[in-house]
Design a protein around this motif. Structure first.
Motif, PDB file in Angstrom:
ATOM      1  N   SER A   1     -60.112 -21.830   6.649  1.00 48.09           N
ATOM      2  CA  SER A   1     -60.738 -23.139   6.794  1.00 48.09           C
ATOM      3  C   SER A   1     -59.627 -24.197   6.839  1.00 48.09           C
ATOM      4  O   SER A   1     -58.613 -24.075   6.154  1.00 48.09           O
ATOM      5  CB  SER A   1     -61.701 -23.396   5.639  1.00 48.09           C
ATOM      6  OG  SER A   1     -61.068 -23.145   4.401  1.00 48.09           O
TER       7      SER A   1
ATOM      8  N   ASN B   1     -58.669 -26.980   5.628  1.00 44.71           N
ATOM      9  CA  ASN B   1     -58.553 -27.956   4.544  1.00 44.71           C
ATOM     10  C   ASN B   1     -57.317 -27.597   3.721  1.00 44.71           C
ATOM     11  O   ASN B   1     -56.897 -26.443   3.719  1.00 44.71           O
ATOM     12  CB  ASN B   1     -59.796 -27.897   3.633  1.00 44.71           C
ATOM     13  CG  ASN B   1     -60.095 -26.481   3.173  1.00 44.71           C
ATOM     14  OD1 ASN B   1     -60.551 -25.655   3.963  1.00 44.71           O
ATOM     15  ND2 ASN B   1     -59.804 -26.186   1.915  1.00 44.71           N
TER      16      ASN B   1
ATOM     17  N   GLU C   1     -68.862 -21.624   4.993  1.00 43.99           N
ATOM     18  CA  GLU C   1     -68.101 -20.528   5.585  1.00 43.99           C
ATOM     19  C   GLU C   1     -68.949 -19.271   5.766  1.00 43.99           C
ATOM     20  O   GLU C   1     -69.967 -19.071   5.089  1.00 43.99           O
ATOM     21  CB  GLU C   1     -66.885 -20.179   4.708  1.00 43.99           C
ATOM     22  CG  GLU C   1     -65.842 -21.276   4.572  1.00 43.99           C
ATOM     23  CD  GLU C   1     -66.120 -22.219   3.428  1.00 43.99           C
ATOM     24  OE1 GLU C   1     -67.254 -22.225   2.885  1.00 43.99           O
ATOM     25  OE2 GLU C   1     -65.185 -22.968   3.066  1.00 43.99           O
TER      26      GLU C   1
ATOM     27  N   LYS D   1     -51.172 -25.323   4.373  1.00 42.60           N
ATOM     28  CA  LYS D   1     -52.391 -25.434   3.550  1.00 42.60           C
ATOM     29  C   LYS D   1     -52.101 -25.491   2.053  1.00 42.60           C
ATOM     30  O   LYS D   1     -52.931 -25.897   1.267  1.00 42.60           O
ATOM     31  CB  LYS D   1     -53.272 -24.191   3.802  1.00 42.60           C
ATOM     32  CG  LYS D   1     -54.528 -24.444   4.608  1.00 42.60           C
ATOM     33  CD  LYS D   1     -55.394 -23.204   4.635  1.00 42.60           C
ATOM     34  CE  LYS D   1     -56.311 -23.075   3.455  1.00 42.60           C
ATOM     35  NZ  LYS D   1     -57.650 -23.622   3.629  1.00 42.60           N
TER      36      LYS D   1
HETATM   37 MG    MG Z   1     -61.324 -21.841   2.711  1.00 42.17          MG
END
Ligand code: MG
Ligand code: TXA
Length: 330
Positions: A140, A142, A177, A53
């Motif tokens: 998350s 991304n 979120e 990430k």
């Molecule tokens: Mg996040």
């Protein structure tokens, strides 16, 4: 590595379990946003999440568990109101920060003595958590700083060739979120706003506060640049539309494609000014939350400059505006 995107079925769940058991990562749907899943007990797998990430090493991860999982194996629950919150809002878009029993890899909480736990309600997420039968650390899905993913295609965009499998559970119904709440003290403290609002918590517990902007107990992740789409962005309040249209005009003169991102209310005002290129967030708080990341992704495909029109910060729009302000920060 070729990244496979698969519907959730017996075969893909078995593949996911094998990948996780081997220390690998899997994209998973939840009702809020997609997660990048790793075995929370494996230090090596958790480190891989941070690496893939590009995530700062001091931003801890949330552990996801199945609804039948006994939370008391992972965390200490010292406040009685926590049970009321669990009854009222789980499975669902809420994350509780509790004292850790240090069962998962310490890298999950970046060395903090607390642990964030979440029981997602998405049917595919529940099927996945039941099948793999392990606590799942998942941020998350991304790249750090980029807009959070609400479809499997968004996950693929950021992690194609970097992870072996994405489980496709459709478009996320929540769209932002989970609400992160510190529930270790006498008063629940919201560290990150989301679909479950301060008012919702007060209805159940009778009390709730927001963490102060600069409080040390704030969610560590909140201090970083976040959610930015791959286009230029700007934001104006609804009562300064003339500044927005002036910026749009000068950008168009430079040959830039301009889009607005606005609630239905602001869209009507923009139309009246002859501005027709609007991505509409919709009307209700729920609709607007569901659409915000989805449309930020659409914007980066379709325009060079996105001009967002700010909304009143009430209910779930507190969380939406928190994201949008960061997404549109210069
Ligand atoms: Mg996040
Ligand atoms: O809806 C969600 O929460 C999604 C889905 C995938 O479940 N996950 C998510 O994870 O948003 P992430 O990593 O993008 O955000 C986690 C947030 C960060 O702001 C982090 O700082 C905070 O939770 N957090 C995690 N552990 C914490 C802890 N022990 N104390 C305080 N904040 C914590």
């Amino acid at each position: 590595m070729v990244t496979e995107v698969s519907a959730i079925n017996a075969e893909s769940l078995q593949k996911a379990k094998e990948i996780l058991t081997g220390g690998g990562l899997v994209g998973m749907p939840t009702e809020t946003v997609y997660g990048l899943a790793a075995d929370a007990r494996s230090a090596q797998a958790v480190q891989e999440v941070f690496r893939v990430k590009g995530r700062p090493q001091d931003n801890p991860l949330i552990v996801h568990v199945h609804e039948n999982f006994d939370l008391s194996t992972l965390v200490e629950i010292s406040q009685d109101y926590v049970y009321a919150l669990l009854r009222a809002f789980t499975p669902g878009p809420i994350t509780l920060v509790l004292k850790s029993k240090n069962v998962v890899a310490p890298q999950v909480s970046c060395g903090l003595d607390s642990l964030a736990v979440r029981i997602p309600s998405h049917a595919g997420a529940q099927a996945f958590l039941s099948y793999v039968n392990m606590p799942i650390a998942a941020p998350s899905a991304n790249l750090s700083k980029h807009t959070s993913p609400v479809t499997a295609a968004h996950v693929l965009q950021d992690f194609s060739g970097k992870i072996p499998l994405i489980l496709d559970g459709g478009r996320c119904s929540g769209g932002i979120e989970s609400t992160v709440i510190n529930v270790m003290g006498e008063v629940p403290v919201i560290l990150r706003s989301g679909l479950i609002t301060k008012e919702d918590v007060i209805r159940v517990v009778g009390k709730c506060e927001y963490a102060a902007e600069n409080a040390p107990i704030r969610s560590p992740g909140m201090k970083y640049r976040h959610y930015h789409p791959a286009c230029e962005t700007a934001m104006f309040p609804l009562n300064e539309l003339s500044k927005a249209t002036a910026l749009a005009a000068s950008a168009r003169k430079e040959g830039k494609r301009v889009l607005y991102l606005a609630s239905e209310e602001a869209q009507t005002a923009l139309f009246a000014l002859g501005e027709k290129s609007v991505l509409s967030l919709g009307k209700t708080e729920e609709e607007i939350a569901r659409n915000v990341y989805y449309l930020l992704h659409e914007a980066e495909e379709k325009c060079d400059l996105l001009i967002a029109i700010a909304m009143e910060e009430r209910g779930a729009l507190v969380g939406v505006m928190n994201r949008l302000k960061k997404a549109c920060a210069p």
